[in-house]
Design an enzyme around this catalytic site. Structure first.
Site, PDB file in Angstrom:
ATOM      1  N   LYS A   1      33.174  43.383  21.672  1.00  0.00           N
ATOM      2  CA  LYS A   1      33.037  43.404  23.132  1.00  0.00           C
ATOM      3  C   LYS A   1      33.533  44.736  23.683  1.00  0.00           C
ATOM      4  CE  LYS A   1      35.107  41.194  27.226  1.00  0.00           C
ATOM      5  NZ  LYS A   1      36.087  40.173  27.678  1.00  0.00           N
TER       6      LYS A   1
ATOM      7  N   ASP B   1      37.117  45.620  33.543  1.00  0.00           N
ATOM      8  CA  ASP B   1      36.701  44.308  34.017  1.00  0.00           C
ATOM      9  C   ASP B   1      37.498  43.915  35.255  1.00  0.00           C
ATOM     10  OD1 ASP B   1      35.748  41.747  34.338  1.00  0.00           O
ATOM     11  OD2 ASP B   1      36.972  40.888  32.728  1.00  0.00           O
TER      12      ASP B   1
ATOM     13  N   LYS C   1      39.258  39.298  39.981  1.00  0.00           N
ATOM     14  CA  LYS C   1      40.564  38.997  39.404  1.00  0.00           C
ATOM     15  C   LYS C   1      41.676  39.278  40.418  1.00  0.00           C
ATOM     16  CE  LYS C   1      39.438  40.260  34.600  1.00  0.00           C
ATOM     17  NZ  LYS C   1      39.811  38.985  33.953  1.00  0.00           N
TER      18      LYS C   1
ATOM     19  N   ARG D   1      31.312  36.998  27.229  1.00  0.00           N
ATOM     20  CA  ARG D   1      30.402  36.168  26.435  1.00  0.00           C
ATOM     21  C   ARG D   1      28.938  36.456  26.772  1.00  0.00           C
ATOM     22  NH1 ARG D   1      33.317  30.917  28.547  1.00  0.00           N
ATOM     23  NH2 ARG D   1      34.993  32.429  28.256  1.00  0.00           N
TER      24      ARG D   1
END
Length: 490
Positions: free
Chosen positions: A256, A261, A268, A342
């Site tokens: 990954k 992110d 977040k 994912r």
């Protein structure tokens, strides 16, 4: 750091410090010509991580450092790594430019033999000297620039050569992890991969651009990158051995590569969001693996696949409830945009199974915070599809002290990932728990019948206990040594 290796039988050379490693309760095995005062040995028991600086009464060393390995039955490769690291840091703390580390036959035997001891000492010496100050305007000057390793003969030297390569690959990986997100972007990660193939006949690299991904219908990966101005990349590295031996395999490692992110629209919390530069640790481990393969190789054909992207909340970003279609036609309902790893791995796994067709796939990813709740920071969560793969990865992890722990993945967990409006959903329902398993269950849809293991390194990639040669607040480079040991044992 420059590392040289000499046999214990070679003529001793002058050194600012001679490091002698010793077991608890055992006799000090000093090199020929070196003598210490009787009181030095009397004050040193050899307990694990014990230090004793001495002024020798005879010999070519200006000073001697005794470091304890603990009881002989416990003094395996990990104790040897940690004692070596302590010695390297001790020499650096005194501002010494060179150090000599002496490994007696007895110490080497307790650590698994001369070759294993050479590997452990060399990788620890390199890794312990690591520091990350690339962005300091006035970085502190490094004092220790050379280490000489003394051990029992050719096997020790063979192991030390491998250990140095593994240590350097680990440090390379940590550099990628530790750089901020505005430095290591998907484009930079792809550039670093291309460098690994430069001048290396056995390593090749190609990078797929977003236009290529659109042609291959990688809607999951492109859906994640839609909210960023940084274009996504799909990196494909290949290592081929010079000669193909009977029993060799085609093995794919998928990492990954989320270079930053923010969570996307499912933003977040601000606290510790800076740590999300580490969300590409799986991809960094794949690049680090090929850094090591360039130097020491293996008997197998190895493919490294890294989907690289950012996950940001632009106006074009994926919204909760959006549906994307993966490369193999599977439709995915995105219920939480922060479960993005994912998604990019889904297309990478589709690409791997369709284009590479390996016998074994291992993916490495900082996938879930839930794995930290389950296992903490010292164990990597492991989801293997075969007992053989579980055993091989467990043994490799134990050997290099990058331990893995099996977690369950049952049909009921896979059923949890079936979507209402699409084939799959990217998170399971609130209250079901098993967050790490749900991530693995989602990924299992994209590997077909291929032998596969998902490694969740969200805990072990950073924030681990300080083990003298690795650990602490920054990146650990986890995965490189584990995967190299797996390939060797395979």
């Amino acid at each position: 750091m420059k590392v040289t290796v000499k046999s214990n039988d070679a003529k001793p050379t002058a050194t600012p410090v001679l490091v002698v490693l010793a077991h608890e309760g055992g006799a000090l095995a000093l090199p020929a010509g070196v003598e210490l005062a009787a009181t030095a040995a009397a004050d040193f028991s050899g307990r694990f991580r014990q230090f004793r600086w001495c002024d020798p009464v005879k010999g070519v060393a200006e000073r001697v450092l005794l470091v304890g390995l603990g009881a002989r039955e416990d003094a395996g490769s990990e104790n040897l790594r940690r004692a070596t690291a302590l010695a390297v840091k001790g020499a650096e703390s005194l501002g010494l430019k060179r150090a000599t580390i002496h490994v007696s036959s007895e110490v080497a035997e307790a650590a698994g033999g001369a070759e294993a001891a050479g590997e452990s000492v060399a990788e620890a010496a390199v890794m312990a000297a690591y520091r990350f100050d690339a962005h300091k305007s006035k970085p502190k000057k490094v004092a220790l620039t050379a280490v000489e390793l003394q051990g029992p003969g050719a096997p020790f030297k063979r192991g030390a050569t491998r250990g140095q390569a593994l240590g350097e690959a680990n440090c390379f990986t940590r550099d990628l992890q530790n750089h901020p997100g505005n430095v290591v972007t998907p484009t930079r990660l792809a550039a670093e991969a291309k460098k690994l193939a430069t001048g290396a006949g056995q390593v090749t690299c190609k990078v797929l651009e977003e236009s290529d991904m659109k042609k291959m219908k990688m809607g999951a990966l492109l859906g994640v990158s839609a909210g960023s101005r940084e274009p996504a990349k799909l990196i494909h590295l290949v290592y081929k051995p010079k000669t193909k031996k009977r029993g060799s395999k085609k093995i794919a490692i998928v990492g990954k590569g989320l270079t930053f992110d923010a969570g996307g629209i499912s933003l977040k919390p601000g606290a510790k969001m800076d740590e999300m530069r580490y969300d590409m640790s799986g991809g960094a481990a794949v690049l680090g693996l090929f850094h090591a393969l360039r130097a020491v190789g293996c008997e197998h054909e190895v493919h490294g696949v890294v989907p690289a992207s950012e996950n940001l909340p632009d106006g074009l970003a994926t919204k909760p409830g959006d549906i994307h279609t993966a490369m193999d036609g599977t439709t995915i309902e995105v219920l939480n945009t922060d479960a993005e790893g994912r998604l990019i791995l889904a297309d990478a796994l589709c690409y791997t199974t369709a284009k590479i067709k390996p016998e074994t796939i291992i993916d490495v990813a900082t996938l879930t915070g839930a794995v930290i709740m389950a296992l903490g920071h010292e164990l990597t969560g492991m989801f293997p599809t075969t007992d053989d793969l579980r055993q091989r990865l467990t043994e490799a992890g134990d050997a290099v002290a990058e331990k893995v722990w099996p977690l369950p993945l049952l049909d009921c967990h896979k059923d949890q990932m079936k979507g209402a409006s699409a084939d799959l959903r990217n998170i399971n329902s609130p209250g079901q728990g098993n967050g790490s398993t749900s991530g693995a269950a989602f990924l299992s849809n994209f590997v077909g019948d291929t032998e596969w293991c998902h490694l969740d390194i969200a805990g072990t990639a950073w924030g681990t206990l300080d083990r003298d040669y690795v650990g602490g607040a920054m990146g650990t480079g986890v995965g490189v040594r584990l995967l190299m040991e797996f390939l060797r044992r395979r």
